[in-house]
Enzyme design. Structure first.
Site, short mmCIF file in Angstrom:
data_model
loop_
_atom_site.label_atom_id
_atom_site.label_comp_id
_atom_site.label_asym_id
_atom_site.label_seq_id
_atom_site.Cartn_x
_atom_site.Cartn_y
_atom_site.Cartn_z
NE ARG A 69 42.15 33.93 31.63
CZ ARG A 69 42.43 32.74 31.09
NH1 ARG A 69 43.68 32.33 30.99
NH2 ARG A 69 41.46 31.99 30.63
CG HIS A 73 39.91 32.51 35.88
ND1 HIS A 73 39.99 31.48 34.98
CD2 HIS A 73 39.61 33.61 35.14
CE1 HIS A 73 39.75 31.93 33.75
NE2 HIS A 73 39.54 33.22 33.83
CG ASP A 74 40.77 32.85 44.21
OD1 ASP A 74 40.26 31.73 44.46
OD2 ASP A 74 41.17 33.62 45.11
N GLY A 79 34.19 32.25 45.67
CA GLY A 79 34.69 33.53 46.19
C GLY A 79 36.20 33.60 46.17
CG ASP A 81 38.03 30.09 48.21
OD1 ASP A 81 38.40 30.20 47.02
OD2 ASP A 81 37.38 29.11 48.63
CB SER A 83 39.21 27.47 45.71
OG SER A 83 38.53 28.44 44.94
CD GLU A 95 38.30 26.79 42.04
OE1 GLU A 95 38.85 27.83 41.62
OE2 GLU A 95 37.75 26.72 43.15
CG ASN A 101 40.67 27.81 35.95
OD1 ASN A 101 40.38 28.92 35.48
ND2 ASN A 101 40.10 27.32 37.03
N PRO A 169 33.15 32.46 33.30
CG PRO A 169 32.85 34.75 33.48
CD PRO A 169 33.56 33.60 34.11
CG HIS A 199 40.06 40.79 28.04
ND1 HIS A 199 38.88 40.23 27.61
CD2 HIS A 199 40.48 39.99 29.07
CE1 HIS A 199 38.60 39.15 28.34
NE2 HIS A 199 39.55 38.99 29.23
CB THR A 200 43.75 47.08 28.21
OG1 THR A 200 44.66 47.97 27.57
CG2 THR A 200 44.07 47.07 29.70
CG ASP A 259 45.11 46.86 23.58
OD1 ASP A 259 44.94 47.18 22.39
OD2 ASP A 259 45.26 47.69 24.50
C1 HEM Z 1 33.71 38.76 30.88
C2 HEM Z 1 34.06 37.51 30.81
C3 HEM Z 1 35.43 37.05 30.47
C4 HEM Z 1 35.75 36.05 29.62
C5 HEM Z 1 34.77 35.19 28.85
C6 HEM Z 1 37.18 35.98 29.57
C7 HEM Z 1 37.89 35.05 28.84
C8 HEM Z 1 39.25 35.11 28.62
C9 HEM Z 1 39.97 34.26 27.72
C10 HEM Z 1 39.37 33.14 26.89
C11 HEM Z 1 41.26 34.64 27.76
C12 HEM Z 1 42.42 34.06 26.93
C13 HEM Z 1 43.04 32.87 27.62
C14 HEM Z 1 44.07 32.21 26.75
O1 HEM Z 1 43.71 31.78 25.66
O2 HEM Z 1 45.25 32.12 27.16
C15 HEM Z 1 41.38 35.72 28.68
C16 HEM Z 1 42.54 36.37 28.98
C17 HEM Z 1 42.65 37.30 30.00
N1 HEM Z 1 41.64 37.73 30.83
FE1 HEM Z 1 39.67 37.38 30.57
N2 HEM Z 1 37.71 36.92 30.39
C18 HEM Z 1 36.68 37.61 30.97
C19 HEM Z 1 36.79 38.61 31.91
C20 HEM Z 1 37.97 38.97 32.51
C21 HEM Z 1 38.09 39.74 33.71
C22 HEM Z 1 36.90 40.26 34.52
C23 HEM Z 1 39.41 39.89 33.98
C24 HEM Z 1 40.10 40.58 35.12
C25 HEM Z 1 39.55 41.49 35.89
C26 HEM Z 1 40.12 39.23 32.92
C27 HEM Z 1 41.49 39.21 32.76
C28 HEM Z 1 42.15 38.60 31.73
C29 HEM Z 1 43.57 38.80 31.45
C30 HEM Z 1 44.50 39.74 32.18
C31 HEM Z 1 43.88 37.97 30.37
C32 HEM Z 1 45.25 37.74 29.75
C33 HEM Z 1 45.90 36.57 30.49
C34 HEM Z 1 47.33 36.24 30.08
O3 HEM Z 1 48.03 37.09 29.52
O4 HEM Z 1 47.76 35.14 30.39
N3 HEM Z 1 39.23 38.65 32.07
N4 HEM Z 1 40.14 35.99 29.20
#
Ligand code: HEM
Length: 344
Positions: A69, A73-74, A79, A81, A83, A95, A101, A169, A199-200, A259
Protein backbone atom coordinates in the site's frame (compact mmCIF):
# COMPACT_ATOMS: atom_id res chain seq x y z
CA UNK A 1 -24.85 -21.73 -20.43
CA UNK A 2 -23.21 -20.04 -17.46
CA UNK A 3 -20.16 -22.25 -17.77
CA UNK A 4 -19.95 -21.51 -21.52
CA UNK A 5 -19.87 -17.77 -20.87
CA UNK A 6 -17.29 -18.24 -18.17
CA UNK A 7 -15.34 -20.43 -20.57
CA UNK A 8 -15.23 -17.79 -23.28
CA UNK A 9 -14.29 -14.96 -20.94
CA UNK A 10 -11.68 -17.24 -19.43
CA UNK A 11 -10.20 -17.61 -22.92
CA UNK A 12 -10.11 -13.84 -23.23
CA UNK A 13 -8.19 -13.52 -19.96
CA UNK A 14 -5.64 -16.06 -21.20
CA UNK A 15 -5.30 -14.10 -24.44
CA UNK A 16 -4.95 -10.92 -22.42
CA UNK A 17 -2.17 -12.50 -20.37
CA UNK A 18 -0.30 -13.36 -23.55
CA UNK A 19 -0.69 -9.81 -24.83
CA UNK A 20 0.68 -8.33 -21.63
CA UNK A 21 3.66 -10.68 -21.64
CA UNK A 22 4.50 -9.51 -25.18
CA UNK A 23 3.87 -5.86 -24.30
CA UNK A 24 6.11 -6.03 -21.26
CA UNK A 25 9.07 -6.91 -23.45
CA UNK A 26 8.74 -3.72 -25.54
CA UNK A 27 11.99 -1.78 -25.04
CA UNK A 28 11.71 1.72 -23.66
CA UNK A 29 8.39 1.04 -21.95
CA UNK A 30 9.99 1.87 -18.59
CA UNK A 31 11.65 5.19 -19.50
CA UNK A 32 15.14 5.33 -18.11
CA UNK A 33 14.64 2.74 -15.45
CA UNK A 34 16.57 -0.41 -16.17
CA UNK A 35 17.09 -3.86 -14.75
CA UNK A 36 20.21 -4.10 -12.60
CA UNK A 37 20.74 -0.32 -12.44
CA UNK A 38 22.94 -0.84 -9.35
CA UNK A 39 24.96 -3.76 -10.76
CA UNK A 40 28.16 -1.68 -10.68
CA UNK A 41 27.42 0.93 -8.02
CA UNK A 42 25.93 -1.37 -5.39
CA UNK A 43 26.16 -4.99 -6.46
CA UNK A 44 24.09 -7.25 -4.28
CA UNK A 45 21.63 -4.58 -3.17
CA UNK A 46 18.64 -6.48 -4.54
CA UNK A 47 19.70 -9.62 -2.75
CA UNK A 48 20.26 -7.65 0.45
CA UNK A 49 16.78 -6.13 0.32
CA UNK A 50 15.21 -9.48 -0.60
CA UNK A 51 16.95 -11.40 2.19
CA UNK A 52 16.00 -8.83 4.82
CA UNK A 53 12.39 -8.65 3.67
CA UNK A 54 11.97 -12.45 3.49
CA UNK A 55 13.45 -12.91 6.94
CA UNK A 56 11.05 -10.39 8.48
CA UNK A 57 7.94 -11.23 6.51
CA UNK A 58 8.30 -14.83 7.66
CA UNK A 59 7.86 -13.60 11.24
CA UNK A 60 5.50 -10.68 10.59
CA UNK A 61 3.55 -11.40 7.39
CA UNK A 62 1.36 -8.28 7.74
CA UNK A 63 4.39 -6.27 6.61
CA UNK A 64 3.60 -7.30 3.02
CA UNK A 65 0.28 -5.43 2.93
CA UNK A 66 1.86 -2.39 4.57
CA UNK A 67 4.65 -2.14 1.98
CA UNK A 68 2.39 -2.80 -0.99
CA UNK A 69 0.00 0.00 0.00
CA UNK A 70 2.90 2.34 0.80
CA UNK A 71 4.33 1.79 -2.69
CA UNK A 72 0.91 2.44 -4.30
CA UNK A 73 0.36 5.66 -2.34
CA UNK A 74 3.88 6.78 -3.19
CA UNK A 75 3.40 6.25 -6.93
CA UNK A 76 0.08 8.10 -7.06
CA UNK A 77 1.48 11.39 -5.80
CA UNK A 78 4.38 12.92 -7.79
CA UNK A 79 5.20 9.45 -9.14
CA UNK A 80 7.20 6.72 -7.42
CA UNK A 81 9.69 9.09 -5.81
CA UNK A 82 9.39 8.21 -2.11
CA UNK A 83 7.66 11.53 -1.42
CA UNK A 84 5.26 9.61 0.81
CA UNK A 85 8.17 8.85 3.15
CA UNK A 86 9.09 12.51 3.82
CA UNK A 87 8.23 14.10 7.15
CA UNK A 88 6.35 17.36 7.45
CA UNK A 89 8.56 20.38 8.03
CA UNK A 90 7.99 23.76 9.66
CA UNK A 91 7.00 25.15 6.28
CA UNK A 92 4.96 22.34 4.79
CA UNK A 93 2.64 19.50 5.74
CA UNK A 94 3.76 16.32 4.00
CA UNK A 95 1.81 13.56 2.23
CA UNK A 96 2.17 11.20 5.17
CA UNK A 97 0.06 13.57 7.30
CA UNK A 98 -2.82 13.65 4.83
CA UNK A 99 -5.94 11.79 6.05
CA UNK A 100 -5.75 8.98 3.45
CA UNK A 101 -2.18 8.28 4.56
CA UNK A 102 -2.75 8.28 8.32
CA UNK A 103 -3.44 4.54 8.18
CA UNK A 104 -0.29 3.74 6.20
CA UNK A 105 2.09 1.38 7.98
CA UNK A 106 5.65 0.24 7.38
CA UNK A 107 7.60 3.52 7.43
CA UNK A 108 9.92 2.17 10.11
CA UNK A 109 10.45 -1.02 8.14
CA UNK A 110 11.53 0.92 5.03
CA UNK A 111 13.91 2.93 7.23
CA UNK A 112 15.49 -0.28 8.48
CA UNK A 113 16.02 -1.60 4.96
CA UNK A 114 17.42 1.75 3.86
CA UNK A 115 19.85 1.85 6.82
CA UNK A 116 21.17 -1.55 5.82
CA UNK A 117 21.59 -0.45 2.22
CA UNK A 118 23.27 2.81 3.25
CA UNK A 119 25.81 0.89 5.34
CA UNK A 120 26.81 -1.10 2.25
CA UNK A 121 26.57 1.67 -0.36
CA UNK A 122 26.25 5.18 1.09
CA UNK A 123 24.26 7.64 -1.00
CA UNK A 124 23.71 5.28 -3.93
CA UNK A 125 20.33 3.56 -3.75
CA UNK A 126 17.21 5.72 -3.70
CA UNK A 127 14.42 5.34 -1.16
CA UNK A 128 11.98 5.01 -4.06
CA UNK A 129 13.87 1.96 -5.33
CA UNK A 130 14.17 0.49 -1.83
CA UNK A 131 10.40 0.77 -1.44
CA UNK A 132 9.63 -0.66 -4.91
CA UNK A 133 11.95 -3.64 -4.34
CA UNK A 134 10.79 -4.26 -0.77
CA UNK A 135 7.09 -4.20 -1.78
CA UNK A 136 7.74 -6.70 -4.56
CA UNK A 137 9.80 -9.01 -2.35
CA UNK A 138 7.31 -8.87 0.52
CA UNK A 139 4.39 -9.89 -1.70
CA UNK A 140 6.45 -12.75 -3.14
CA UNK A 141 7.47 -13.77 0.39
CA UNK A 142 3.86 -14.43 1.39
CA UNK A 143 3.38 -16.61 -1.68
CA UNK A 144 2.13 -13.92 -4.04
CA UNK A 145 3.42 -13.03 -7.49
CA UNK A 146 6.74 -11.43 -8.24
CA UNK A 147 7.42 -8.87 -10.95
CA UNK A 148 10.34 -7.22 -12.66
CA UNK A 149 11.43 -4.04 -10.90
CA UNK A 150 13.75 -2.04 -13.12
CA UNK A 151 15.63 0.45 -10.93
CA UNK A 152 17.13 3.92 -11.16
CA UNK A 153 14.28 5.90 -9.56
CA UNK A 154 15.39 9.14 -7.91
CA UNK A 155 13.86 10.54 -4.78
CA UNK A 156 11.70 13.66 -4.84
CA UNK A 157 12.28 16.62 -2.59
CA UNK A 158 8.68 17.81 -2.28
CA UNK A 159 5.83 16.25 -0.35
CA UNK A 160 2.46 17.91 -0.04
CA UNK A 161 -0.54 16.95 2.05
CA UNK A 162 -2.89 18.68 -0.38
CA UNK A 163 -1.57 16.67 -3.32
CA UNK A 164 -2.12 13.44 -1.41
CA UNK A 165 -5.68 14.55 -0.64
CA UNK A 166 -6.29 15.31 -4.30
CA UNK A 167 -4.61 12.29 -5.86
CA UNK A 168 -5.05 9.26 -3.62
CA UNK A 169 -8.26 7.45 -4.64
CA UNK A 170 -10.98 7.57 -2.01
CA UNK A 171 -12.84 4.46 -0.85
CA UNK A 172 -16.13 6.23 -1.54
CA UNK A 173 -15.39 6.75 -5.23
CA UNK A 174 -17.48 5.46 -8.12
CA UNK A 175 -16.10 3.33 -10.94
CA UNK A 176 -15.90 6.37 -13.22
CA UNK A 177 -14.07 8.45 -10.62
CA UNK A 178 -11.62 5.60 -10.00
CA UNK A 179 -10.92 4.95 -13.68
CA UNK A 180 -10.45 8.69 -14.30
CA UNK A 181 -7.98 8.85 -11.45
CA UNK A 182 -6.08 5.81 -12.68
CA UNK A 183 -6.08 7.20 -16.24
CA UNK A 184 -4.48 10.39 -14.95
CA UNK A 185 -1.55 8.20 -13.86
CA UNK A 186 -1.38 6.36 -17.19
CA UNK A 187 -3.13 3.28 -15.78
CA UNK A 188 -6.00 1.60 -17.60
CA UNK A 189 -9.32 0.17 -16.48
CA UNK A 190 -7.82 -3.29 -16.23
CA UNK A 191 -4.97 -1.99 -14.09
CA UNK A 192 -7.68 -0.80 -11.70
CA UNK A 193 -9.34 -4.22 -11.74
CA UNK A 194 -6.14 -6.20 -11.18
CA UNK A 195 -4.46 -3.80 -8.75
CA UNK A 196 -7.58 -3.75 -6.60
CA UNK A 197 -6.73 -7.43 -6.12
CA UNK A 198 -4.11 -6.14 -3.66
CA UNK A 199 -7.01 -6.05 -1.21
CA UNK A 200 -6.64 -9.81 -0.95
CA UNK A 201 -4.18 -8.96 1.85
CA UNK A 202 -4.23 -6.59 4.76
CA UNK A 203 -6.71 -4.80 6.93
CA UNK A 204 -9.01 -1.80 6.95
CA UNK A 205 -10.18 0.36 9.83
CA UNK A 206 -13.92 0.56 10.36
CA UNK A 207 -13.71 4.30 9.69
CA UNK A 208 -12.74 3.49 6.08
CA UNK A 209 -16.08 1.85 5.31
CA UNK A 210 -18.40 3.14 8.05
CA UNK A 211 -20.38 5.09 5.45
CA UNK A 212 -21.65 1.73 4.12
CA UNK A 213 -22.85 0.55 7.52
CA UNK A 214 -24.55 3.48 9.18
CA UNK A 215 -27.19 5.76 7.72
CA UNK A 216 -26.31 4.92 4.13
CA UNK A 217 -27.91 7.58 1.92
CA UNK A 218 -31.00 6.38 0.12
CA UNK A 219 -31.12 3.06 1.98
CA UNK A 220 -34.16 3.95 4.07
CA UNK A 221 -34.74 5.52 7.45
CA UNK A 222 -32.66 5.06 10.60
CA UNK A 223 -29.00 4.92 11.49
CA UNK A 224 -28.68 1.19 10.89
CA UNK A 225 -29.35 1.37 7.18
CA UNK A 226 -26.58 -0.20 5.13
CA UNK A 227 -25.33 0.02 1.58
CA UNK A 228 -27.60 -2.35 -0.37
CA UNK A 229 -24.64 -3.44 -2.48
CA UNK A 230 -23.15 -5.06 0.66
CA UNK A 231 -24.21 -8.61 1.53
CA UNK A 232 -26.82 -8.17 4.28
CA UNK A 233 -25.49 -10.85 6.66
CA UNK A 234 -21.94 -9.61 6.25
CA UNK A 235 -23.08 -6.04 6.96
CA UNK A 236 -24.79 -7.15 10.16
CA UNK A 237 -21.62 -8.98 11.24
CA UNK A 238 -19.55 -5.87 10.62
CA UNK A 239 -21.98 -3.60 12.43
CA UNK A 240 -22.80 -5.78 15.41
CA UNK A 241 -19.43 -7.48 15.94
CA UNK A 242 -16.38 -6.27 14.09
CA UNK A 243 -16.98 -2.51 14.31
CA UNK A 244 -18.77 -2.48 17.63
CA UNK A 245 -17.16 -0.64 20.54
CA UNK A 246 -17.25 -2.24 24.02
CA UNK A 247 -19.84 0.37 25.06
CA UNK A 248 -22.07 -0.69 22.19
CA UNK A 249 -21.23 2.25 19.92
CA UNK A 250 -19.15 2.24 16.77
CA UNK A 251 -15.39 1.69 17.06
CA UNK A 252 -13.80 3.61 14.22
CA UNK A 253 -10.33 2.29 15.06
CA UNK A 254 -11.35 -1.37 15.01
CA UNK A 255 -9.71 -3.30 12.21
CA UNK A 256 -11.23 -5.83 9.85
CA UNK A 257 -9.54 -8.21 7.40
CA UNK A 258 -9.87 -7.00 3.82
CA UNK A 259 -10.28 -10.56 2.60
CA UNK A 260 -12.03 -12.39 5.45
CA UNK A 261 -10.36 -15.68 6.34
CA UNK A 262 -7.28 -15.27 4.15
CA UNK A 263 -5.96 -11.75 4.63
CA UNK A 264 -2.41 -13.04 4.97
CA UNK A 265 -2.38 -15.03 1.76
CA UNK A 266 -2.23 -13.55 -1.69
CA UNK A 267 -4.95 -15.43 -3.53
CA UNK A 268 -8.26 -15.11 -5.37
CA UNK A 269 -10.16 -14.68 -2.10
CA UNK A 270 -10.71 -10.97 -2.65
CA UNK A 271 -12.43 -11.46 -6.01
CA UNK A 272 -14.49 -14.36 -4.66
CA UNK A 273 -15.65 -12.22 -1.75
CA UNK A 274 -16.32 -9.32 -4.12
CA UNK A 275 -18.68 -11.47 -6.21
CA UNK A 276 -20.48 -12.38 -2.99
CA UNK A 277 -20.75 -8.66 -2.13
CA UNK A 278 -18.49 -9.12 0.88
CA UNK A 279 -15.87 -6.49 0.18
CA UNK A 280 -15.34 -3.69 2.64
CA UNK A 281 -14.91 -0.64 0.46
CA UNK A 282 -17.40 1.03 -1.84
CA UNK A 283 -14.52 1.35 -4.33
CA UNK A 284 -14.23 -2.46 -4.31
CA UNK A 285 -17.95 -2.89 -4.91
CA UNK A 286 -17.72 -0.32 -7.70
CA UNK A 287 -15.82 -2.85 -9.83
CA UNK A 288 -19.04 -4.82 -10.21
CA UNK A 289 -20.93 -1.77 -11.45
CA UNK A 290 -19.15 -1.94 -14.79
CA UNK A 291 -20.08 -4.85 -17.04
CA UNK A 292 -16.62 -5.36 -18.53
CA UNK A 293 -14.84 -5.10 -15.19
CA UNK A 294 -17.31 -7.52 -13.69
CA UNK A 295 -16.69 -9.97 -16.53
CA UNK A 296 -12.95 -9.69 -15.91
CA UNK A 297 -13.47 -10.46 -12.23
CA UNK A 298 -15.69 -13.44 -13.03
CA UNK A 299 -13.22 -14.85 -15.51
CA UNK A 300 -10.18 -14.47 -13.28
CA UNK A 301 -12.02 -16.22 -10.46
CA UNK A 302 -12.78 -19.12 -12.81
CA UNK A 303 -9.16 -19.59 -13.79
CA UNK A 304 -6.03 -20.78 -12.03
CA UNK A 305 -4.52 -18.33 -9.57
CA UNK A 306 -1.50 -18.07 -11.81
CA UNK A 307 -3.44 -15.98 -14.32
CA UNK A 308 -4.33 -13.42 -11.63
CA UNK A 309 -0.70 -13.42 -10.53
CA UNK A 310 0.50 -12.60 -14.04
CA UNK A 311 -2.06 -9.85 -14.54
CA UNK A 312 -1.36 -8.34 -11.13
CA UNK A 313 2.40 -8.52 -11.74
CA UNK A 314 2.08 -6.76 -15.06
CA UNK A 315 -0.01 -3.96 -13.56
CA UNK A 316 2.41 -3.60 -10.64
CA UNK A 317 5.28 -3.15 -13.10
CA UNK A 318 3.28 -0.38 -14.78
CA UNK A 319 2.41 1.21 -11.42
CA UNK A 320 6.07 1.13 -10.36
CA UNK A 321 7.05 3.22 -13.39
CA UNK A 322 4.48 6.00 -12.93
CA UNK A 323 6.06 9.44 -13.38
CA UNK A 324 9.42 8.27 -12.11
CA UNK A 325 12.30 10.67 -11.73
CA UNK A 326 15.52 9.42 -13.29
CA UNK A 327 18.97 10.67 -14.29
CA UNK A 328 19.78 14.01 -12.67
CA UNK A 329 16.27 14.67 -11.40
CA UNK A 330 15.65 14.68 -7.65
CA UNK A 331 18.28 13.12 -5.41
CA UNK A 332 19.21 9.94 -3.59
CA UNK A 333 18.04 10.64 -0.07
CA UNK A 334 20.28 9.36 2.71
CA UNK A 335 17.45 9.35 5.22
CA UNK A 336 14.09 8.54 3.63
CA UNK A 337 12.19 10.87 5.98
CA UNK A 338 14.12 14.07 5.17
CA UNK A 339 15.60 15.68 2.09
CA UNK A 340 19.42 15.76 1.94
CA UNK A 341 19.62 19.51 2.02
CA UNK A 342 16.83 21.44 3.74
CA UNK A 343 17.33 24.23 1.19
CA UNK A 344 16.22 21.86 -1.59
C1 HEM B 1 -8.66 1.56 -6.33
C2 HEM B 1 -8.56 2.45 -5.39
C3 HEM B 1 -8.20 2.13 -3.99
C4 HEM B 1 -8.80 2.62 -2.88
C5 HEM B 1 -9.95 3.60 -2.85
C6 HEM B 1 -8.15 2.02 -1.74
C7 HEM B 1 -8.46 2.30 -0.43
C8 HEM B 1 -7.99 1.58 0.64
C9 HEM B 1 -8.44 1.75 2.00
C10 HEM B 1 -9.46 2.77 2.47
C11 HEM B 1 -7.78 0.85 2.75
C12 HEM B 1 -7.96 0.62 4.26
C13 HEM B 1 -7.05 1.52 5.06
C14 HEM B 1 -7.32 1.40 6.53
O1 HEM B 1 -8.45 1.65 6.94
O2 HEM B 1 -6.40 1.04 7.30
C15 HEM B 1 -6.91 0.11 1.90
C16 HEM B 1 -6.08 -0.90 2.31
C17 HEM B 1 -5.14 -1.48 1.49
N1 HEM B 1 -4.89 -1.18 0.17
FE1 HEM B 1 -6.07 -0.05 -1.02
N2 HEM B 1 -7.17 1.18 -2.17
C18 HEM B 1 -7.16 1.21 -3.54
C19 HEM B 1 -6.28 0.54 -4.36
C20 HEM B 1 -5.18 -0.15 -3.91
C21 HEM B 1 -4.07 -0.56 -4.72
C22 HEM B 1 -3.93 -0.25 -6.21
C23 HEM B 1 -3.20 -1.22 -3.91
C24 HEM B 1 -1.86 -1.83 -4.22
C25 HEM B 1 -1.46 -2.16 -5.42
C26 HEM B 1 -3.79 -1.24 -2.60
C27 HEM B 1 -3.27 -1.89 -1.50
C28 HEM B 1 -3.85 -1.93 -0.27
C29 HEM B 1 -3.42 -2.81 0.81
C30 HEM B 1 -2.33 -3.86 0.71
C31 HEM B 1 -4.22 -2.52 1.92
C32 HEM B 1 -4.10 -3.11 3.31
C33 HEM B 1 -3.15 -2.21 4.10
C34 HEM B 1 -2.82 -2.69 5.51
O3 HEM B 1 -2.97 -3.87 5.83
O4 HEM B 1 -2.34 -1.86 6.29
N3 HEM B 1 -4.96 -0.56 -2.62
N4 HEM B 1 -7.05 0.57 0.62
Amino acid sequence: MASGRRGSSWTSVVAMTMVVVVASSVPGARGQLRMGFYAQSCPGVERMVGDFVRQHVRRVPTVAAALLRLHFHDCFVRGCDASVLLNSTAGSVAEKDAPPNLTLRGFDFVDRVKTLVEEACPGVVSCADVLALAARDAVAAIGGPSWRVPTGRRDGTVSSMQEALDEIPKPTMSFKELTDMFASKGLGVRDLVWLSGAHTIGIAHCSSFADRLYGYPGAGAGNDTTDPSLDAAYAVNLRRRKCRAPNGGYAEDAIVEMDPGSHLSFDLGYYRALLKHRCLLRSDAALLSDAAARADVESVVAGPEEVFFQLFARSMATLGAVQVKTGAEGEVRRNCAVVNSPSN
